[in-house]
Design a protein around this motif. Sequence first.
Motif, PDB file in Angstrom:
ATOM      1  N   GLY A 205     -73.341 102.850  51.282  1.00  0.00           N
ATOM      2  CA  GLY A 205     -73.744 101.798  52.219  1.00  0.00           C
ATOM      3  C   GLY A 205     -73.231 102.082  53.623  1.00  0.00           C
TER       4      GLY A 205
ATOM      5  N   GLU B 215     -78.935 104.464  62.148  1.00  0.00           N
ATOM      6  CA  GLU B 215     -79.589 103.943  60.951  1.00  0.00           C
ATOM      7  C   GLU B 215     -80.569 104.998  60.473  1.00  0.00           C
ATOM      8  OE1 GLU B 215     -81.448  99.588  59.708  1.00  0.00           O
ATOM      9  OE2 GLU B 215     -80.929 100.013  61.802  1.00  0.00           O
TER      10      GLU B 215
ATOM     11  N   GLU C 120     -78.346 102.516  55.391  1.00  0.00           N
ATOM     12  CA  GLU C 120     -77.784 101.357  56.086  1.00  0.00           C
ATOM     13  C   GLU C 120     -77.168 101.756  57.424  1.00  0.00           C
ATOM     14  OE1 GLU C 120     -75.181  98.987  53.631  1.00  0.00           O
ATOM     15  OE2 GLU C 120     -76.499  99.190  51.881  1.00  0.00           O
TER      16      GLU C 120
ATOM     17  N   LYS D 194     -82.797 105.359  58.093  1.00  0.00           N
ATOM     18  CA  LYS D 194     -83.714 104.805  57.076  1.00  0.00           C
ATOM     19  C   LYS D 194     -84.835 105.781  56.775  1.00  0.00           C
ATOM     20  CE  LYS D 194     -84.809 100.589  58.413  1.00  0.00           C
ATOM     21  NZ  LYS D 194     -84.141  99.335  58.746  1.00  0.00           N
TER      22      LYS D 194
END
Length: 435
Positions: free
Chosen positions: A230, A76, A38, A78
Amino acid sequence: MTNAFVINGGKPLKGEITPQGAKNEALQVISAVLLTEEKVTISNIPDIKDVNKLIELLGDMGVIVERINEHTYTFEAKDINQDFFLSEAFKAKGGGLRGSIMIVGPLLARFGKASIPKPGGDKIGRRRLDTHFLGFEKLGAQFNYNPENGFFNVDASNLQGTYILLDEASVTGTANVVMAAVLAKGTTTIYNAACEPYLQQLCKMLSRMGARISGIGSNLLTIEGVEKLGGTEHRLLPDMIEIGSFIGLAAMTGSEITIKDVQYKELGMIPDVFKRLGIKLELRGDDIFIPAQDHYEIETFIDGSIMTIADAPWPGFTPDLLSIVLVVAIQAKGSVLIHQKMFESRLFFVDKLLDMGAQIILCDPHRATVIGLDNQVKLRGISMTSPDIRAGVSLLIAALSAQGQSTIYNIEQIERGYQHIDTRLKALGADITRI
């Protein structure tokens, strides 16, 4: 030709200066973005080489990095490209940056494996990384060194919480092990953990991301592993080393300076140590005001014996400010023994100060006695080279207080840790030019 600063010293400065975000905190919390897919927003990031290199490295790994404004970024993580860690590009970049060791803990925790080149860094004596590796091993990671490509390959597919007694209270070592432990199975207890404000900041940030950490601020941390973390928002503390440097600068140049937004309660004993040197400072809101003083006198101990200032793990006095204290003591009234316990070659820059006219006896690689000149004799400007970040700024302060012109070479060392230092000092009225 490398860059240098030319300084015409001997005149008082005046004005306000705002400390940058903390470099040492930045290296930890920016690495922590790898623990989640996140988005994480971090503000008050200092614009300095070591930090910019780390951000660039994250970008190369596949982290989506956005610069929102001068000091705020979003990250981020990811899609991380696992192959990048065995590339020559990673070896070149990761090897040249001591902070790159900080990405290992998060990578192990999230992906169960990592590769890292043998690290490089600062010239201040041996800086061991054993603490990091021993901690990872206790959690169940296995290391294999490949001499052919110079990489450590680490398998951490089954990290398990455990009791860890760190062999030294290393800030980066503690941070790295904490980041590995937050996603490990079960409970990890870290004793002799570092407890610096920067480490507390990291733990608070991880807690907001969903980690379960208790004992923050103490030397005994308990971490219950969670499945995943998160995103969050995080603001860096101001850099306490800069704040200490500016207090010293004000005193030694007889300047009236206000240091803005210092987060005073996070400075520990730093203000008190400067007060022991006789420096007057007052808290106004969250700013430190230092009046112009033409004279400051070192206290003695109650029994009259000579003052000793030594570094110690937090909440003791940080080793990064001992070089500054040593320089500021040169123009104090009285004597002080500076005892640098942590690094064995941080005091070797005193030869430059002796050339400038300071009265210092170097007792051994760890101890120096400074006999204050009480402003009866001014230092004289000379040409010199900066050996490491903190000595560089100490020499800069000496040069600003000296009569005549000084030249400091190898200022890249200073700029690894202090952003736009010449521009910011000019705003206070310093005569400093970059050549």
